[in-house]
Each structure stands twice: as structure tokens, then as C-alpha cells.
Write a protein that holds these residues in place. Structure first.
Motif, PDB file in Angstrom:
ATOM      1  N   ILE A   1       0.897  -1.336   0.052  1.00  0.00           N
ATOM      2  CA  ILE A   1      -0.043  -0.096   0.082  1.00  0.00           C
ATOM      3  C   ILE A   1       0.867   1.199   0.023  1.00  0.00           C
ATOM      4  CG2 ILE A   1      -1.816   1.345   1.369  1.00  0.00           C
ATOM      5  CD1 ILE A   1      -2.891  -1.266   2.285  1.00  0.00           C
ATOM      6  N   GLU A   2       1.944   1.303   0.893  1.00  0.00           N
ATOM      7  CA  GLU A   2       2.809   2.457   0.830  1.00  0.00           C
ATOM      8  C   GLU A   2       3.619   2.709  -0.397  1.00  0.00           C
ATOM      9  OE1 GLU A   2       5.289   3.610   4.314  1.00  0.00           O
ATOM     10  OE2 GLU A   2       4.405   2.001   5.477  1.00  0.00           O
ATOM     11  N   THR A   3       3.873   1.482  -1.117  1.00  0.00           N
ATOM     12  CA  THR A   3       4.761   1.468  -2.274  1.00  0.00           C
ATOM     13  C   THR A   3       3.667   2.055  -3.524  1.00  0.00           C
ATOM     14  OG1 THR A   3       6.133  -0.234  -1.937  1.00  0.00           O
ATOM     15  CG2 THR A   3       5.986   0.227  -4.232  1.00  0.00           C
ATOM     16  N   TRP A   4       2.474   1.439  -3.382  1.00  0.00           N
ATOM     17  CA  TRP A   4       1.343   2.196  -4.421  1.00  0.00           C
ATOM     18  C   TRP A   4       1.188   3.459  -4.011  1.00  0.00           C
ATOM     19  CZ3 TRP A   4      -3.207   3.939  -2.789  1.00  0.00           C
ATOM     20  CH2 TRP A   4      -4.009   4.342  -3.773  1.00  0.00           C
ATOM     21  N   ALA A   5       1.124   4.051  -2.859  1.00  0.00           N
ATOM     22  CA  ALA A   5       0.733   5.428  -2.624  1.00  0.00           C
ATOM     23  C   ALA A   5       1.931   6.189  -3.193  1.00  0.00           C
ATOM     24  CB  ALA A   5       0.714   5.441  -1.021  1.00  0.00           C
ATOM     25  N   ASP A   6       2.805   5.928  -3.273  1.00  0.00           N
ATOM     26  CA  ASP A   6       4.097   6.576  -3.641  1.00  0.00           C
ATOM     27  C   ASP A   6       3.945   7.017  -5.190  1.00  0.00           C
ATOM     28  OD1 ASP A   6       5.012   7.078  -1.187  1.00  0.00           O
ATOM     29  OD2 ASP A   6       6.491   5.595  -1.286  1.00  0.00           O
ATOM     30  N   THR A   7       3.329   6.188  -5.825  1.00  0.00           N
ATOM     31  CA  THR A   7       2.997   6.290  -7.123  1.00  0.00           C
ATOM     32  C   THR A   7       1.789   7.159  -7.765  1.00  0.00           C
ATOM     33  OG1 THR A   7       1.818   4.248  -7.705  1.00  0.00           O
ATOM     34  CG2 THR A   7       4.087   3.924  -7.688  1.00  0.00           C
ATOM     35  N   VAL A   8       0.956   7.461  -6.832  1.00  0.00           N
ATOM     36  CA  VAL A   8      -0.305   8.265  -6.872  1.00  0.00           C
ATOM     37  C   VAL A   8      -0.073   9.589  -7.748  1.00  0.00           C
ATOM     38  CG1 VAL A   8      -2.398   8.902  -6.264  1.00  0.00           C
ATOM     39  CG2 VAL A   8      -1.879   6.996  -5.244  1.00  0.00           C
ATOM     40  N   GLU A   9      -0.725   9.843  -8.582  1.00  0.00           N
ATOM     41  CA  GLU A   9      -0.392  11.214  -9.322  1.00  0.00           C
ATOM     42  C   GLU A   9      -1.866  11.871  -9.167  1.00  0.00           C
ATOM     43  OE1 GLU A   9       1.966  12.574 -10.840  1.00  0.00           O
ATOM     44  OE2 GLU A   9       3.370  10.550 -10.520  1.00  0.00           O
TER      45      GLU A   9
ATOM     46  N   ARG B   1      -8.419  12.107 -10.063  1.00  0.00           N
ATOM     47  CA  ARG B   1      -9.626  12.655 -10.613  1.00  0.00           C
ATOM     48  C   ARG B   1     -10.454  11.779 -11.545  1.00  0.00           C
ATOM     49  NH1 ARG B   1      -5.223  16.421 -12.387  1.00  0.00           N
ATOM     50  NH2 ARG B   1      -5.235  17.976 -10.465  1.00  0.00           N
ATOM     51  N   GLY B   2     -10.015  10.572 -11.700  1.00  0.00           N
ATOM     52  CA  GLY B   2     -10.657   9.647 -12.383  1.00  0.00           C
ATOM     53  C   GLY B   2     -11.732   8.825 -11.622  1.00  0.00           C
ATOM     54  N   THR B   3     -12.145   7.879 -12.376  1.00  0.00           N
ATOM     55  CA  THR B   3     -13.329   7.072 -11.718  1.00  0.00           C
ATOM     56  C   THR B   3     -12.627   5.729 -11.645  1.00  0.00           C
ATOM     57  OG1 THR B   3     -14.979   8.440 -12.707  1.00  0.00           O
ATOM     58  CG2 THR B   3     -15.756   6.064 -12.140  1.00  0.00           C
ATOM     59  N   LEU B   4     -12.746   4.923 -10.395  1.00  0.00           N
ATOM     60  CA  LEU B   4     -12.459   3.775 -10.270  1.00  0.00           C
ATOM     61  C   LEU B   4     -14.055   2.842 -10.331  1.00  0.00           C
ATOM     62  CD1 LEU B   4     -10.235   1.497  -9.324  1.00  0.00           C
ATOM     63  CD2 LEU B   4     -11.133   2.162  -7.050  1.00  0.00           C
ATOM     64  N   ILE B   5     -13.593   1.830 -11.244  1.00  0.00           N
ATOM     65  CA  ILE B   5     -15.002   0.922 -11.516  1.00  0.00           C
ATOM     66  C   ILE B   5     -14.589  -0.498 -11.082  1.00  0.00           C
ATOM     67  CG2 ILE B   5     -16.505  -0.135 -13.359  1.00  0.00           C
ATOM     68  CD1 ILE B   5     -15.935   2.538 -14.774  1.00  0.00           C
TER      69      ILE B   5
END
Length: 168
Positions: free
Chosen positions: A96-104, A109-113
Motif C-alpha cells: 500500500i505504501e509503495t503504491w501510494a508513492d506512485t499516485v498522481e 480525478r478519475g473514476t474507479l470501476i
């Protein structure tokens, strides 16, 4: 406002709190962790398991990792062995931390489906909103764990978000 800094802070907070609560739960022993304490997921371990299961579901939705093989209804019995649970929890927190570091910002602003087993249908929500839910869900159930640990005589540490980067 949900921005990359918020996501990164909440990911660190999640890891910090999980480490703290697992350390206290480890001192109780298996029987005390599994004791039905009247919580929604019954026990300390059941609630920990539900959180792990939910975080794995969210990782699946967010980055395509493997989806848990069981339903949310069975999440309290997800990982029976405490040592295995702790190792897996630490791995997921790191993911989760590794992924969080990649969030732009634009991604937020997009949609998660995704398909929701609980709703029995496909759902779509703004990504920022879905992440607020994910982190709020973690905090909610960790609060239950904190209360159960306290009632069991453990002494879990502070939970204040303001202390996330402070030494314990």
C-alpha cells in the motif's frame, strides 16, 4: 482534499497503526486473540483478518494484485496462523505504501470501476472518494481492535494521526 500527500500519509498511518496493534495483540496469545468479544467480526483476530482481506480487495481493485479467494462474509477466518497473518499484513502494508508513492493528481480525478460482491453489481466511484473510504474503513476497524485490546488488558499506543511520523 485528497491529493497524493494525503494518500501517502494515510498509507504510512495504516502501517504504523497495524504494527502497533499487532505488537500488542502478539502479547495476548492465540486464545485471547480469538476470543469472541462481541464485536462485529467477533474477535481481535477476526477483525484483523477482515482488515487484511479488505485491503487485499482494494489492492486488487487499484493495482490488479490477486483477489482473495474467499468472500467478505468469511473474512474473519481468512488467515488462521498468527505469524503468517503478521507477515502477510506487513507485506500488504508495504504494498500500500509503495503504491501510494506512485499516485498522481490526475489519476485521483478519475473514476474507479469494480465489481462489488457486497452490492452484487459493478460500482463506479471517484478514485479520491474510494480511497477516502478505504482509509476510513481501516481506521474504523482498527479502532475496534484498539478497544478490544484495551479491554483485554493490553496497552496499545496512541492512534492520533498527528503522531504518524513521531517515534513511539
Amino acid at each position: 482534499m485528497v491529493d497524493p500527500a494525503f494518500v501517502q500519509t494515510m498509507a504510512r498511518y495504516n502501517s504504523w497503526q497495524n504494527r502497533s496493534l499487532m505488537a500488542e495483540a502478539d502479547l495476548l496469545g492465540d486464545e485471547a486473540r480469538r476470543l469472541d468479544r462481541g464485536a462485529f467480526f467477533k474477535s481481535i483476530q477476526g477483525t484483523f483478518n477482515h482488515l487484511l482481506w479488505a485491503d487485499e480487495i482494494w489492492l486488487h481493485r487499484l493495482i490488479g494484485t490477486d483477489k482473495p479467494a474467499i468472500s467478505g462474509r468469511d473474512s474473519p477466518i481468512y488467515v488462521k496462523d498468527w505469524a503468517e497473518f503478521c507477515a502477510r499484513r506487513n507485506e500488504r502494508d508495504a504494498a500500500i505504501e509503495t503504491w501510494a508513492d506512485t499516485v498522481e493528481p490526475n489519476w485521483l480525478r478519475g473514476t474507479l470501476i469494480w465489481y462489488s460482491g457486497a452490492a452484487g453489481r459493478e460500482l463506479g466511484k471517484p478514485r479520491a472518494f474510494a480511497l477516502m473510504h478505504m482509509f476510513n474503513h481501516q481506521t474504523h476497524h482498527r479502532g475496534q481492535i484498539h478497544a478490544m485490546l484495551t479491554a483485554a488488558g493490553a496497552r496499545p499506543g496512541d492512534t492520533d494521526l498527528l503522531l504518524v511520523d513521531e517515534p513511539r
